[in-house]
Design a protein around this motif. Sequence first.
Motif, PDB file in Angstrom:
ATOM      1  N   VAL A 165       0.952  -1.204   0.033  1.00  0.00           N
ATOM      2  CA  VAL A 165       0.041  -0.183   0.057  1.00  0.00           C
ATOM      3  C   VAL A 165       0.917   0.963  -0.054  1.00  0.00           C
ATOM      4  N   ASN A 166       1.890   1.062   0.828  1.00  0.00           N
ATOM      5  CA  ASN A 166       2.717   2.479   0.806  1.00  0.00           C
ATOM      6  C   ASN A 166       3.703   2.594  -0.375  1.00  0.00           C
ATOM      7  N   ASP A 167       4.058   1.640  -1.048  1.00  0.00           N
ATOM      8  CA  ASP A 167       4.647   1.861  -2.337  1.00  0.00           C
ATOM      9  C   ASP A 167       3.704   2.158  -3.356  1.00  0.00           C
ATOM     10  N   GLY A 168       2.427   1.955  -3.280  1.00  0.00           N
ATOM     11  CA  GLY A 168       1.554   2.211  -4.265  1.00  0.00           C
ATOM     12  C   GLY A 168       1.190   3.782  -4.092  1.00  0.00           C
ATOM     13  N   HIS A 169       1.133   4.365  -2.849  1.00  0.00           N
ATOM     14  CA  HIS A 169       0.997   5.581  -2.645  1.00  0.00           C
ATOM     15  C   HIS A 169       2.260   6.156  -2.983  1.00  0.00           C
ATOM     16  N   ARG A 170       3.308   5.783  -2.894  1.00  0.00           N
ATOM     17  CA  ARG A 170       4.828   6.579  -3.408  1.00  0.00           C
ATOM     18  C   ARG A 170       4.689   6.688  -4.964  1.00  0.00           C
ATOM     19  N   ALA A 171       4.117   5.648  -5.730  1.00  0.00           N
ATOM     20  CA  ALA A 171       4.059   5.525  -7.246  1.00  0.00           C
ATOM     21  C   ALA A 171       2.869   6.442  -7.740  1.00  0.00           C
ATOM     22  N   SER A 172       2.049   6.561  -6.905  1.00  0.00           N
ATOM     23  CA  SER A 172       0.703   7.698  -7.227  1.00  0.00           C
ATOM     24  C   SER A 172       1.239   9.117  -6.882  1.00  0.00           C
ATOM     25  N   GLN A 173       2.107   9.355  -6.036  1.00  0.00           N
ATOM     26  CA  GLN A 173       2.499  10.717  -5.868  1.00  0.00           C
ATOM     27  C   GLN A 173       3.535  11.279  -6.875  1.00  0.00           C
ATOM     28  N   VAL A 174       4.340  10.534  -7.371  1.00  0.00           N
ATOM     29  CA  VAL A 174       5.140  10.720  -8.430  1.00  0.00           C
ATOM     30  C   VAL A 174       4.426  10.847  -9.520  1.00  0.00           C
ATOM     31  N   ILE A 175       3.275  10.349  -9.916  1.00  0.00           N
ATOM     32  CA  ILE A 175       2.594  10.377 -10.991  1.00  0.00           C
ATOM     33  C   ILE A 175       1.693  11.820 -10.814  1.00  0.00           C
ATOM     34  N   GLY A 176       1.212  12.090  -9.560  1.00  0.00           N
ATOM     35  CA  GLY A 176       0.557  13.250  -9.376  1.00  0.00           C
ATOM     36  C   GLY A 176       1.367  14.416  -9.486  1.00  0.00           C
TER      37      GLY A 176
END
Length: 254
Positions: A116-127
């Motif tokens: 979940v944390n890594d998914g949020h990291r990827a989402s933040q980069v894309i955002g």
Amino acid sequence: MSSLGYLEGIVARVRESKASRGLSDRDTKDEFKSLTLAFNDMLAELAAAREREIADQARMAQQTLLTTMGQMAASTAHEINQPLAAIVTNGNAGLRWLANTTPDLDEVRSALTRIVNDGHRASQVIGTIRSMFKKDAQKKAPVDLNQLIQEVLALMQSELQNQQVTLQTELGAKSPQVLGDRVQLQQVFLNLITNAIDAMGSITERPRILRVKSEARKSGGVVVTVEDSGPGIDPKGVDRIFEAFYTTKAKAWA
């Protein structure tokens, strides 16, 4: 006699003819006609030169944008690949824990939390990337500069590693906020950091060090400093560094 000298002579003679007997009416008309034609030719040449300058500036701006976008694409791919690889690793680990005769649910729970944390990291980069290329109306709002700087540095992490650049940050303890356009500020910091990395490309006899500092001033202002250990600015170009599209890069037109 040069064209300029010739024109100056005509002007002088025309000026004298108005004050004394000088040239005849016919001569005056001929001189005015020649002067007018000469000036028309000069204006045409200036207009053509200006058009060439505008076209050159447009090509340079486009090339700079494409170069920046290419660097960002490489950095983004690297930053997204890291959490994606971690997600796969933790997913496989969770499956192994579940496959045990007695599943270790605590380990599975930890693996899922990391996913979940890594998914949020990827989402933040894309955002972050999406926000930099939004075409919404530019609006000024309070911006956390330290957070903004960290986001840009995260995007440039792979480029810093590839170029063997050591990053040193000294961000003020009190997170300074300024009123500005977040996207434009991101682009400014991205350009400054990219230029700093490029400036150190030829350095081999000493470490390549990039320092980024932020400091809140008592007056309410904020100072952000981006320093590199490159060769510095050639004294010959100091007077031109703030000219639009001026560059010292050898491959600026590549």
